[in-house]
Design an enzyme around this catalytic site. Structure first.
Site, PDB file in Angstrom:
ATOM      1  N   CYS A  49       5.317  -6.920   8.239  1.00  0.00           N
ATOM      2  CA  CYS A  49       6.262  -6.375   9.215  1.00  0.00           C
ATOM      3  C   CYS A  49       6.362  -7.368  10.370  1.00  0.00           C
ATOM      4  O   CYS A  49       5.408  -8.080  10.669  1.00  0.00           O
ATOM      5  CB  CYS A  49       5.746  -5.032   9.733  1.00  0.00           C
ATOM      6  SG  CYS A  49       6.848  -4.216  10.918  1.00  0.00           S
TER       7      CYS A  49
ATOM      8  N   SER B 213      10.859   6.691   9.222  1.00  0.00           N
ATOM      9  CA  SER B 213      10.298   6.473  10.556  1.00  0.00           C
ATOM     10  C   SER B 213      10.695   5.093  11.063  1.00  0.00           C
ATOM     11  O   SER B 213      10.556   4.098  10.355  1.00  0.00           O
ATOM     12  CB  SER B 213       8.774   6.596  10.458  1.00  0.00           C
ATOM     13  OG  SER B 213       8.172   6.300  11.693  1.00  0.00           O
TER      14      SER B 213
ATOM     15  N   CYS C 260      -1.023  -1.585  15.433  1.00  0.00           N
ATOM     16  CA  CYS C 260      -0.736  -1.419  14.001  1.00  0.00           C
ATOM     17  C   CYS C 260      -1.300  -2.572  13.175  1.00  0.00           C
ATOM     18  O   CYS C 260      -1.092  -3.745  13.499  1.00  0.00           O
ATOM     19  CB  CYS C 260       0.765  -1.303  13.795  1.00  0.00           C
ATOM     20  SG  CYS C 260       1.233  -1.136  12.071  1.00  0.00           S
TER      21      CYS C 260
ATOM     22  N   GLU D 142       0.830  -1.201   0.000  1.00  0.00           N
ATOM     23  CA  GLU D 142       0.000   0.000   0.000  1.00  0.00           C
ATOM     24  C   GLU D 142       0.865   1.252   0.000  1.00  0.00           C
ATOM     25  O   GLU D 142       1.897   1.288   0.658  1.00  0.00           O
ATOM     26  CB  GLU D 142      -0.768  -0.031   1.329  1.00  0.00           C
ATOM     27  CG  GLU D 142      -2.227   0.278   1.231  1.00  0.00           C
ATOM     28  CD  GLU D 142      -2.887   0.170   2.602  1.00  0.00           C
ATOM     29  OE1 GLU D 142      -3.110  -0.959   3.066  1.00  0.00           O
ATOM     30  OE2 GLU D 142      -3.158   1.217   3.197  1.00  0.00           O
TER      31      GLU D 142
ATOM     32  N   SER E  29       9.334   6.366  16.510  1.00  0.00           N
ATOM     33  CA  SER E  29       8.023   6.041  17.063  1.00  0.00           C
ATOM     34  C   SER E  29       8.212   5.766  18.543  1.00  0.00           C
ATOM     35  O   SER E  29       8.777   4.750  18.931  1.00  0.00           O
ATOM     36  CB  SER E  29       7.454   4.811  16.359  1.00  0.00           C
ATOM     37  OG  SER E  29       7.229   5.129  15.008  1.00  0.00           O
ATOM     38  N   LEU E  30       7.748   6.703  19.353  1.00  0.00           N
ATOM     39  CA  LEU E  30       8.002   6.632  20.792  1.00  0.00           C
ATOM     40  C   LEU E  30       6.827   5.951  21.502  1.00  0.00           C
ATOM     41  O   LEU E  30       6.984   4.895  22.114  1.00  0.00           O
ATOM     42  CB  LEU E  30       8.240   8.052  21.322  1.00  0.00           C
ATOM     43  CG  LEU E  30       8.742   8.225  22.729  1.00  0.00           C
ATOM     44  CD1 LEU E  30      10.052   7.497  22.956  1.00  0.00           C
ATOM     45  CD2 LEU E  30       8.931   9.718  23.049  1.00  0.00           C
ATOM     46  N   HIS E  31       5.664   6.559  21.414  1.00  0.00           N
ATOM     47  CA  HIS E  31       4.395   5.979  21.889  1.00  0.00           C
ATOM     48  C   HIS E  31       4.287   5.686  23.379  1.00  0.00           C
ATOM     49  O   HIS E  31       3.235   5.275  23.861  1.00  0.00           O
ATOM     50  CB  HIS E  31       4.022   4.715  21.108  1.00  0.00           C
ATOM     51  CG  HIS E  31       4.031   4.885  19.626  1.00  0.00           C
ATOM     52  ND1 HIS E  31       3.593   6.026  19.008  1.00  0.00           N
ATOM     53  CD2 HIS E  31       4.451   4.064  18.624  1.00  0.00           C
ATOM     54  CE1 HIS E  31       3.718   5.894  17.695  1.00  0.00           C
ATOM     55  NE2 HIS E  31       4.238   4.718  17.435  1.00  0.00           N
TER      56      HIS E  31
ATOM     57  N   CYS F  68       3.957  -4.064  16.726  1.00  0.00           N
ATOM     58  CA  CYS F  68       3.351  -2.980  17.510  1.00  0.00           C
ATOM     59  C   CYS F  68       1.854  -3.269  17.678  1.00  0.00           C
ATOM     60  O   CYS F  68       1.170  -3.622  16.726  1.00  0.00           O
ATOM     61  CB  CYS F  68       3.564  -1.633  16.826  1.00  0.00           C
ATOM     62  SG  CYS F  68       5.295  -1.165  16.770  1.00  0.00           S
TER      63      CYS F  68
ATOM     64  N   CYS G 252      -3.919   2.847   8.304  1.00  0.00           N
ATOM     65  CA  CYS G 252      -3.038   2.421   7.224  1.00  0.00           C
ATOM     66  C   CYS G 252      -2.784   0.921   7.362  1.00  0.00           C
ATOM     67  O   CYS G 252      -2.764   0.375   8.459  1.00  0.00           O
ATOM     68  CB  CYS G 252      -1.731   3.192   7.285  1.00  0.00           C
ATOM     69  SG  CYS G 252      -1.106   3.417   8.943  1.00  0.00           S
TER      70      CYS G 252
ATOM     71  N   CYS H 178       3.618   8.456   0.935  1.00  0.00           N
ATOM     72  CA  CYS H 178       4.005   7.575   2.036  1.00  0.00           C
ATOM     73  C   CYS H 178       4.185   6.180   1.448  1.00  0.00           C
ATOM     74  O   CYS H 178       3.252   5.624   0.875  1.00  0.00           O
ATOM     75  CB  CYS H 178       2.891   7.583   3.088  1.00  0.00           C
ATOM     76  SG  CYS H 178       3.160   6.404   4.416  1.00  0.00           S
TER      77      CYS H 178
ATOM     78  N   GLY I 297       5.881  -1.789   7.197  1.00  0.00           N
ATOM     79  CA  GLY I 297       7.261  -2.261   7.314  1.00  0.00           C
ATOM     80  C   GLY I 297       8.115  -1.403   8.215  1.00  0.00           C
ATOM     81  O   GLY I 297       7.789  -0.254   8.510  1.00  0.00           O
TER      82      GLY I 297
HETATM   83  N1  SAH Z   1       7.954   0.827  11.294  1.00  0.00           N
HETATM   84  C1  SAH Z   1       8.080   2.240  11.265  1.00  0.00           C
HETATM   85  C2  SAH Z   1       7.276   2.940  10.204  1.00  0.00           C
HETATM   86  C3  SAH Z   1       5.855   2.506   9.960  1.00  0.00           C
HETATM   87  S1  SAH Z   1       4.524   3.143  10.857  1.00  0.00           S
HETATM   88  C4  SAH Z   1       7.793   2.820  12.639  1.00  0.00           C
HETATM   89  O1  SAH Z   1       7.441   2.074  13.516  1.00  0.00           O
HETATM   90  O2  SAH Z   1       8.001   3.998  12.829  1.00  0.00           O
HETATM   91  C5  SAH Z   1       4.477   4.886  10.855  1.00  0.00           C
HETATM   92  C6  SAH Z   1       3.898   5.442  12.142  1.00  0.00           C
HETATM   93  O3  SAH Z   1       2.502   5.153  12.282  1.00  0.00           O
HETATM   94  C7  SAH Z   1       4.557   4.872  13.381  1.00  0.00           C
HETATM   95  O4  SAH Z   1       4.767   5.862  14.313  1.00  0.00           O
HETATM   96  C8  SAH Z   1       3.510   3.874  13.851  1.00  0.00           C
HETATM   97  O5  SAH Z   1       3.708   3.533  15.195  1.00  0.00           O
HETATM   98  C9  SAH Z   1       2.245   4.622  13.570  1.00  0.00           C
HETATM   99  N2  SAH Z   1       1.039   3.789  13.519  1.00  0.00           N
HETATM  100  C10 SAH Z   1       0.894   2.530  13.085  1.00  0.00           C
HETATM  101  N3  SAH Z   1      -0.367   2.101  13.183  1.00  0.00           N
HETATM  102  C11 SAH Z   1      -1.063   3.119  13.706  1.00  0.00           C
HETATM  103  C12 SAH Z   1      -2.429   3.304  14.063  1.00  0.00           C
HETATM  104  N4  SAH Z   1      -3.318   2.326  13.918  1.00  0.00           N
HETATM  105  N5  SAH Z   1      -2.780   4.501  14.559  1.00  0.00           N
HETATM  106  C13 SAH Z   1      -1.900   5.490  14.715  1.00  0.00           C
HETATM  107  N6  SAH Z   1      -0.594   5.387  14.400  1.00  0.00           N
HETATM  108  C14 SAH Z   1      -0.183   4.206  13.907  1.00  0.00           C
END
Ligand code: SAH
Length: 344
Positions: free
Chosen positions: A113, A192, A120, A93, A215-217, A117, A334, A106, A160
């Protein structure tokens, strides 16, 4: 014999490759221009090459197709989502977002992947394989060809983990920014990562001017572990040290992505801890209200509570934005377009 993937050669590599088959250097330059500037999808189109050379290329090399299966258009903001099919049947995608400052694409860096996470959608089916440089480029080239619009920004934030596909990612960046190709500015590229520490250190040494987004979260080790399995492998303190190193080495300000998950990481205490973690760092924070996926029971915070979180960070002097939702009417989070296709 399998044909070689000609769009994955950097400028220098293609020169060497063409010399190795007895061609002059300038021919490599012409071919590179056809592939990466004029975005030719066949050798036949390379009309300033002799027929004999075109046939010779055809015998040993291929321009791997990235074929469009589906295109969705958001009624809200014109964002396009594309579903592409790769040569081996894998689907990926990509998203085209139109901003005032230009078009941003993007792209995906892997089919699937393996980072896991929790919120995701792209990781639910695991990793199929890494994408080649040509398949990463192909997403951008196809989108330019299909829309007739120029792409000025690229974010590697699709499916990925780019730093889990390091060599191909670096080649992709070299080709995309090469003056003989699309020549996209390195400053307009963001990669990212979920925080693969050794690869972040390696990336700092490439002398790129790209933006690195982490990606901190979660603002503490424990909270990060709850959402991101990769946190068990690399401790938050190591990840932050790698971010600081990246900034020192490249002079490029880091971006921290923080997906707001209601009741999980969006409390006042979280905002306070996050401020403490970031306030002495020269950085930018991007808050992303989580896109709920149906496989998990995560909810996004209300607009008010997201704003409240943002204000708290701002009060500590942190540079912060809430990511504008683009194309929220097309297939939710996404990764879900691809997932729907893979299942049917
Ligand atoms: N693997 C990389 C890049 C892909 S995701 C990474 O982890 O950074 C890009 C961003 O979208 C990341 O910050 C990821 O954590 C976030 N993301 C993924 N799924 C999401 C969702 N359902 N809602 C909000 N952010 C999301």
């Amino acid at each position: 014999m399998e044909k070689k993937d000609i769009c994955s050669y950097t400028w220098e590599e293609l020169q060497e490759e063409m010399q190795s088959i007895g061609e002059k250097k300038f021919r490599a330059g012409q071919i590179y221009g056809w592939l990466h500037e004029k975005l030719a999808d066949s050798f036949e189109r390379m009309t300033n090459l002799s027929k004999a050379l075109r046939e010779k290329l055809e015998d040993s090399y291929e321009i791997r197709p990235v074929e469009m299966l589906e295109r969705q258009t958001s009624k809200l903001d014109g964002t396009n989502k594309f579903l592409f099919r790769l040569e081996d049947g894998n689907v990926i995608e990509s998203v085209l977002m139109r901003y005032q400052h230009g078009n941003s694409v993007c792209i995906s860096s892997q089919a699937g992947c393996r980072m896991g996470c929790r919120f995701c959608a792209s990781t639910l089916g695991g990793l199929q394989r890494n994408l080649t440089p040509s398949e990463m480029l192909g997403q951008i080239y196809r989108i330019q060809a299909l829309t007739g619009e120029r792409v000025s920004n690229v974010v590697v934030m699709g499916t990925g983990e780019p730093l889990d596909n390091y060599e191909n990612l670096v080649k992709f960046i070299r080709i995309l920014t090469d003056e003989h190709g699309l020549h996209i500015s390195q400053r307009n590229i963001t990669v990212s990562t979920c925080g693969i520490v050794p690869m972040m250190k390696r990336l700092a040494n490439e002398e790129f001017q790209i933006t690195l987004a982490l990606s901190l979260h979660g603002s503490t080790q424990e909270k990060r572990e709850k959402l991101m399995p990769v946190a068990f492998k690399y401790h938050l303190s190591e990840v932050m040290a790698a971010c600081d190193h990246y900034f020192e080495k490249t002079g490029r300000r880091m971006t921290f992505e923080y997906s707001l998950v209601h009741g999980v990481n969006d409390t006042d205490e979280d905002a306070k801890e996050l401020s403490g973690l970031l306030k002495h760092r020269n950085c930018h924070v991007n808050l992303i209200p989580v896109n709920p996926i149906k496989e998990r029971n995560y909810q996004k915070p209300s607009k008010k509570s997201a704003l409240n979180f943002k204000n708290k960070l701002e009060k500590s002097g942190i540079n912060v934005t809430i990511r504008r939702e683009m194309g929220s009417d097309i297939d939710g989070a996404c990764g879900q377009l691809r997932r729907r296709y893979a299942k049917s």
